[in-house]
Design an enzyme around this catalytic site. Structure first.
Site, PDB file in Angstrom:
ATOM      1  N   ASP A  93      34.137  32.080   2.586  1.00 14.52           N
ATOM      2  CA  ASP A  93      32.865  31.959   1.865  1.00 14.52           C
ATOM      3  C   ASP A  93      31.980  33.168   2.169  1.00 14.52           C
ATOM      4  O   ASP A  93      32.139  33.828   3.207  1.00 14.52           O
ATOM      5  CB  ASP A  93      32.112  30.699   2.317  1.00 14.52           C
ATOM      6  CG  ASP A  93      32.870  29.434   1.975  1.00 14.52           C
ATOM      7  OD1 ASP A  93      33.683  29.466   1.029  1.00 14.52           O
ATOM      8  OD2 ASP A  93      32.644  28.422   2.660  1.00 14.52           O
TER       9      ASP A  93
HETATM   10  N1  URA Z   1      36.217  26.607   5.284  1.00 10.53           N
HETATM   11  C1  URA Z   1      35.003  26.756   4.768  1.00 10.53           C
HETATM   12  O1  URA Z   1      34.291  25.784   4.540  1.00 10.53           O
HETATM   13  N2  URA Z   1      34.555  27.992   4.495  1.00 10.53           N
HETATM   14  C2  URA Z   1      35.296  29.104   4.765  1.00 10.53           C
HETATM   15  O2  URA Z   1      34.815  30.216   4.515  1.00 10.53           O
HETATM   16  C3  URA Z   1      36.567  28.937   5.317  1.00 10.53           C
HETATM   17  C4  URA Z   1      37.011  27.672   5.562  1.00 10.53           C
END
Ligand code: URA
Length: 233
Positions: free
Chosen positions: A105
């Site tokens: 993310d």
């Molecule tokens: N899980 C998440 O919620 N976000 C990420 O960036 C990676 C794994």
């Protein structure tokens, strides 16, 4: 890029110029294949051919594999209208065919793998191959022993039919844990913590399979993977 490959496609990829422009250049005699000027766009090129463009040799760099220490604020996409992408951090030629193997993310930091080898990234990311990804998680509320047990056993994510696969969970402090999961569902870690009535406030990926984020890399820095990392992920 897949071989054999058409001359116009090969040149366009390597000089990063549109194919229509390259075709104009081929007509003007800019392309030589194995010493001969070639005027047909669709001549078939294989990796052993010597291709010159305006007398400069074009060398296909083959499969490449990078690890990047992703900072916050960058998206794991090839292009984005709103935000910088992880590709903006790579100062490398010919990145057109590259992709991120296991996205993070925008607000997550840590290990990102980038390659042009689709088979390899499939083996790393497909849940079928059960590669664990390890995250350092900081939470809004203290983490209860019950929550830890639930994460280990599998939790029900909103909108999913099955429980998450058993996770490896290590409590590091009241608000911090190390969590390893073998799936890669959308926002999985954040949703897992939401499922145990907590909230992720910081998320950092340390490891994918047996590939560890190199601690020499500062945020925003990257390096090529070693032979060993490529083969024994
Ligand atoms: N899980 C998440 O919620 N976000 C990420 O960036 C990676 C794994």
């Amino acid at each position: 890029m897949k071989f054999p490959c058409r001359l116009d496609k090969f040149v366009s990829h390597l000089i990063e110029s549109p194919r229509t422009k390259v075709r104009g250049g081929i007509k003007r005699g800019y392309a030589k294949v194995n010493g001969e000027v070639v005027s047909k766009f669709d001549v078939s090129i294989s990796p052993s051919d010597e291709v010159l463009w305006k007398d400069q040799q074009l060398v296909y760099l083959g499969k490449r594999y990078f690890m990047l220490h992703k900072p916050k604020g960058y998206v794991c996409a090839n292009s984005d209208e709103m935000h910088p992408t992880v590709f903006d951090l790579l100062d490398e030629p010919n990145l057109k065919d590259f992709h991120v193997a296991g996205r993070l993310d925008i607000d997550t930091t840590g290990l990102v793998l980038i390659t042009n080898d689709g088979d390899w990234s499939h083996k790393i990311t497909s849940p079928k191959h059960e590669k664990f990804k390890t995250y350092l998680v900081e939470t809004r509320d203290p983490i209860s022993d019950e929550a830890i047990q639930q994460l280990r056993d599998g939790v029900q994510l909103h909108g999913e039919r099955e429980l998450t696969r058993p996770a490896i969970v290590e409590k590091l402090a009241s608000y911090q844990l190390r969590l390893s999961i073998s799936e890669g569902k959308y926002h999985q870690v954040k949703r897992m913590l939401a499922a145990v009535e907590n909230k992720v406030v910081e998320l950092h990926r340390e490891k994918i399979g047996s590939i560890l984020l190199d601690e020499q890399l500062e945020e925003g820095q990257y390096r090529l993977l070693s032979e060993n990392e490529i083969l024994h992920y």
